[in-house]
Design an enzyme around this catalytic site. Structure first.
Site: not given
Length: 482
Positions: A27-28, A30, A32, A34, A148
């Site tokens: 579902v995602g 990047g 660095y 998953d 962040d």
């Protein structure tokens, strides 16, 4: 997101994981990490499996979440799998949406004319704010700086519970000579049930053995000295140097959470990232190794505190409080407060609203690493937060002002704000059951380089700012922006 063959997913080759979880979909994704939606075979509970390819981010997230276990407004880490020769996989509670989507839907309702109000009802706004403050207070009471904070990292469950997530950039601010109880234990597994451990788990220390051993949950835990802890930590980081945080370009994957869809980072090609605008590159960006100097290249630009923009490496919990002020302002107006297109533009937007950063507003600011390198023209009449927060009450503006202070020492703490009279006056915060929770996450996250905001960004700090003067000084260069 384009479908991917299950056979190409490295997580499917992990027998210790597929023995316990049915992986439903990715579902995602990047640079660095998953994220996969999965079903726990023992009871059918839907969870998120976050496979982290970067050693340092994995270590930070596990360490922070272990310390914060039991905090109601922190995402739950059920367990994790980690061998020295494999990526860490975190088993997290699956949360379908986030605060970014709440803001986006409220904005859409207003633009469609369905709601004649300003956006979020005051009672809803207060409940969201209280939950964010409660989660951040838990972090700061444990000396954890998130680094962040932004709406897309504030996840929301179906019943309206908001939880802080994505601790891959988090740091525990403590003296390296001090370790809780003077030793760090090596747990073999976090409790995989939904019950929160009665005692606070200690910091994780990945080694040569799996930290999840099937059938050996009661195995006696090994304890080591703090000297041995840091020695082994340094060795492991050296072995995983290829996956470490890229200190030169400051690229990281702070936006891949356990949501149903993955956020895309708003980091674009910024020519000044590595040097924090300084051409004096001898020292480079300081290492951020978990018990050494901090790095200023953290967080998402729109929520980044001024001290970070000026290259500070000695900041504290207060950088989260600045981010919190930006988030609250966005909740109030449904628009980002400082949507900078690049770091220089970010600074100029802050100064246009709050005025120039001076020794009067923050005694000692001239000692910031890049303060003498970057300068802006004097802003005679800053816009002011009152003008940026139209239709907001004096109490709401006051809360934002108490957070968006140049001097970090003057920023209100999460605990102080939780005690503010704003939250005890009518209209009162609504119960969780009355919060409007979007049915899905805003899918724009996957496609927009600026996240879900759909903001046109520039690849260069210079494009937006017009004339600039570069002069030579004793130590290198000085840049002045008009």
């Amino acid at each position: 997101m384009e479908p991917s063959s299950a056979k190409s997913w490295s997580i499917h080759s992990r027998p210790d994981i597929i023995h316990k979880y049915e992986i439903l979909e990715r579902v995602g994704s990047g640079a660095y990490s998953d994220v996969y939606r999965a079903r726990r075979l023992s009871d059918g509970v839907i969870v998120a499996l976050k496979e982290i390819h970067d050693y340092q981010s994995a270590f930070r997230e596990i360490e922070a979440l272990q310390i914060l276990q039991g905090s109601p407004n922190i995402v739950v880490l059920h367990e994790y799998f980690w061998r020295e020769d494999e990526d860490a996989v975190l088993v997290l509670e699956f949360m379908r949406t986030d605060l970014a989507t709440v803001i986006a839907e409220a904005k859409k309702i207003g633009s469609d004319g369905v709601d004649s109000g300003r956006g979020l009802a005051v009672g809803e706004l207060k409940r969201w704010m209280i939950q964010i403050l409660s989660g951040l207070d838990a972090c700061h009471r444990n000396m954890i700086v998130h680094r962040d904070l932004k709406p897309s990292n504030l996840l929301i469950s179906d019943d309206g519970m908001l939880k802080l997530a994505d601790f891959g950039q988090a740091r525990i601010l403590m003296d390296p000579d001090y370790v809780e109880s003077n030793e760090i234990s090596q747990p073999c597994e976090i409790n995989s049930s939904d019950q929160v451990p009665s005692s606070q788990p200690s910091a994780v220390l990945p080694g040569t053995e799996s930290l999840v051993r099937e059938g050996n949950r009661n195995e006696e835990q090994e304890t080591i000295s703090k000297e041995e802890y840091f020695r082994v930590l340094d060795e492991l980081k050296a072995k995983n140097s290829a996956n470490e945080f890229d200190k030169e370009t400051c690229t990281y994957d702070g936006d891949t959470s356990c949501l149903a869809t993955c956020t895309t980072s708003d980091l674009e090609d910024d020519p000044f990232k590595g040097s924090s605008y300084s051409y004096e590159m001898e020292g480079g960006v300081p290492a951020d190794d978990g018990h050494g100097p901090l790095t200023s290249c953290v967080g998402t630009r729109w929520f980044r505190a001024p001290e970070l923009l000026y290259g500070s490496t000695s900041y504290g919990l207060e950088i989260d409080l600045w981010s919190l002020g930006c988030i609250f302002a966005e909740l109030l107006t449904l628009e980002p407060l400082f949507p900078g297109t690049a770091d220089i533009d970010q600074m100029s937007r802050i100064f246009a609203t709050l005025g120039n950063l001076t020794e009067e507003s923050w005694p000692g600011c001239s000692e910031l690493p890049d303060f003498q390198i970057i300068s802006f023209n004097t802003i005679e009449k800053p816009i002011g937060l009152e003008a940026r927060l139209p239709n907001c009450s004096s109490d709401e503006i006051s809360i934002v002002k108490r957070l968006l202070c140049y001097n970090p020492a003057n920023r209100a703490t999460a605990m102080e704000l939780l005690q503010d009279k704003y939250f005890t006056e009518e209209p009162l915060p609504v119960p969780l059951s009355e919060l409007h929770v979007p049915s899905t996450k805003n899918v724009q996250d996957e496609d927009s380089p600026a996240g879900w905001y759909d903001y046109n960004e520039s690849d260069s700090d210079m494009d937006e700012l017009g004339p600039l003067n570069v002069t030579t000084n004793a130590t290198g260069y000085s840049i002045q922006f008009d």
